[in-house]
Design a protein around this motif. Structure first.
Motif, PDB file in Angstrom:
ATOM      1  N   ASP A   1     -81.337 -28.232 -28.007  1.00 42.77           N
ATOM      2  CA  ASP A   1     -82.253 -28.813 -28.987  1.00 42.77           C
ATOM      3  C   ASP A   1     -81.979 -30.298 -29.204  1.00 42.77           C
ATOM      4  O   ASP A   1     -82.293 -30.852 -30.234  1.00 42.77           O
ATOM      5  N   GLY A   2     -81.432 -30.937 -28.221  1.00 42.18           N
ATOM      6  CA  GLY A   2     -81.100 -32.348 -28.346  1.00 42.18           C
ATOM      7  C   GLY A   2     -81.997 -33.259 -27.539  1.00 42.18           C
ATOM      8  O   GLY A   2     -81.636 -34.403 -27.272  1.00 42.18           O
ATOM      9  N   ASN A   3     -83.170 -32.778 -27.135  1.00 41.10           N
ATOM     10  CA  ASN A   3     -84.095 -33.542 -26.301  1.00 41.10           C
ATOM     11  C   ASN A   3     -83.397 -34.029 -25.031  1.00 41.10           C
ATOM     12  O   ASN A   3     -83.617 -35.129 -24.564  1.00 41.10           O
ATOM     13  N   ASN A   4     -82.521 -33.193 -24.513  1.00 37.79           N
ATOM     14  CA  ASN A   4     -81.770 -33.511 -23.313  1.00 37.79           C
ATOM     15  C   ASN A   4     -82.395 -32.740 -22.155  1.00 37.79           C
ATOM     16  O   ASN A   4     -82.040 -31.604 -21.898  1.00 37.79           O
ATOM     17  N   ASN A   5     -83.341 -33.376 -21.481  1.00 38.14           N
ATOM     18  CA  ASN A   5     -84.036 -32.740 -20.365  1.00 38.14           C
ATOM     19  C   ASN A   5     -83.598 -33.402 -19.069  1.00 38.14           C
ATOM     20  O   ASN A   5     -83.546 -34.620 -18.980  1.00 38.14           O
ATOM     21  N   GLY A   6     -83.299 -32.590 -18.070  1.00 38.38           N
ATOM     22  CA  GLY A   6     -82.911 -33.162 -16.788  1.00 38.38           C
ATOM     23  C   GLY A   6     -82.496 -32.091 -15.806  1.00 38.38           C
ATOM     24  O   GLY A   6     -82.332 -30.919 -16.160  1.00 38.38           O
ATOM     25  N   PHE A   7     -82.328 -32.507 -14.558  1.00 43.42           N
ATOM     26  CA  PHE A   7     -81.879 -31.598 -13.509  1.00 43.42           C
ATOM     27  C   PHE A   7     -80.674 -32.203 -12.819  1.00 43.42           C
ATOM     28  O   PHE A   7     -80.713 -33.340 -12.353  1.00 43.42           O
ATOM     29  N   ASN A   8     -79.575 -31.455 -12.770  1.00 40.24           N
ATOM     30  CA  ASN A   8     -78.368 -31.888 -12.087  1.00 40.24           C
ATOM     31  C   ASN A   8     -78.352 -31.245 -10.706  1.00 40.24           C
ATOM     32  O   ASN A   8     -78.093 -30.044 -10.574  1.00 40.24           O
ATOM     33  N   LYS A   9     -78.644 -32.033  -9.688  1.00 38.06           N
ATOM     34  CA  LYS A   9     -78.759 -31.510  -8.320  1.00 38.06           C
ATOM     35  C   LYS A   9     -77.426 -31.031  -7.769  1.00 38.06           C
ATOM     36  O   LYS A   9     -77.387 -30.207  -6.867  1.00 38.06           O
ATOM     37  N   ASN A  10     -76.311 -31.542  -8.293  1.00 34.39           N
ATOM     38  CA  ASN A  10     -75.003 -31.172  -7.755  1.00 34.39           C
ATOM     39  C   ASN A  10     -74.631 -29.726  -8.060  1.00 34.39           C
ATOM     40  O   ASN A  10     -73.894 -29.099  -7.300  1.00 34.39           O
TER      41      ASN A  10
ATOM     42  N   PRO B   1     -86.878 -26.851 -25.409  1.00 37.29           N
ATOM     43  CA  PRO B   1     -88.201 -26.258 -25.599  1.00 37.29           C
ATOM     44  C   PRO B   1     -88.814 -26.549 -26.970  1.00 37.29           C
ATOM     45  O   PRO B   1     -89.880 -26.030 -27.290  1.00 37.29           O
ATOM     46  N   THR B   2     -88.154 -27.386 -27.782  1.00 37.64           N
ATOM     47  CA  THR B   2     -88.645 -27.645 -29.133  1.00 37.64           C
ATOM     48  C   THR B   2     -89.275 -29.022 -29.308  1.00 37.64           C
ATOM     49  O   THR B   2     -89.761 -29.333 -30.394  1.00 37.64           O
TER      50      THR B   2
END
Length: 125
Positions: free
Chosen positions: A21-30, A38-39
């Motif tokens: 819920d921290g607006n932390n969106n991303g993809f770690n490819k490693n 989702p909020t």
């Protein structure tokens, strides 16, 4: 094969999705790890609000782009697209999802990754 079916049905790798819920969106490819809040609705630099599901689609496109050639021999510098091309690919996919969900036909949802604001969704919405 669609992006969703590739990610859903491919038995050769797994993507972990972590909700926060921290607006932390991303993809770690490693580590094939996707972070998603989702909020939150993000308002792009073009004043376009992106619903959480649209943000998830953007990150899933990154997962797809990084994993689609999993079965090919890896040569240094040849497996992945350049970072800018990857970002353009994810924005293009997010725009398609945004247009489908909102019955729109805009050309792009954003021109860069700077968000103007982020608003928490309430139950009433």
């Amino acid at each position: 094969m669609s992006v969703v079916s590739f990610l859903r049905d491919n038995q050769n790798f797994m993507i972990s999705i972590h909700l926060n819920d921290g607006n932390n969106n991303g993809f770690n490819k490693n580590v094939n790890e996707l972070m998603w809040d989702p909020t939150k609705v993000i308002v792009t630099n073009l004043d376009i609000p992106l619903e959480p599901i649209v943000i998830l689609s953007h990150e899933l496109k990154h997962a797809y782009d990084f994993n689609k050639d999993y079965d090919k021999p890896i040569k240094q510098g040849e497996r992945y697209l350049e970072k800018l091309e990857l970002e353009d690919s994810a924005i293009e996919f997010e725009t398609k999802v945004h247009n489908a969900l909102n019955n729109k036909s805009i050309e792009t949802t954003r021109t860069d990754y700077v968000s103007k604001s982020s608003n928490k969704l309430s139950i009433e919405e």
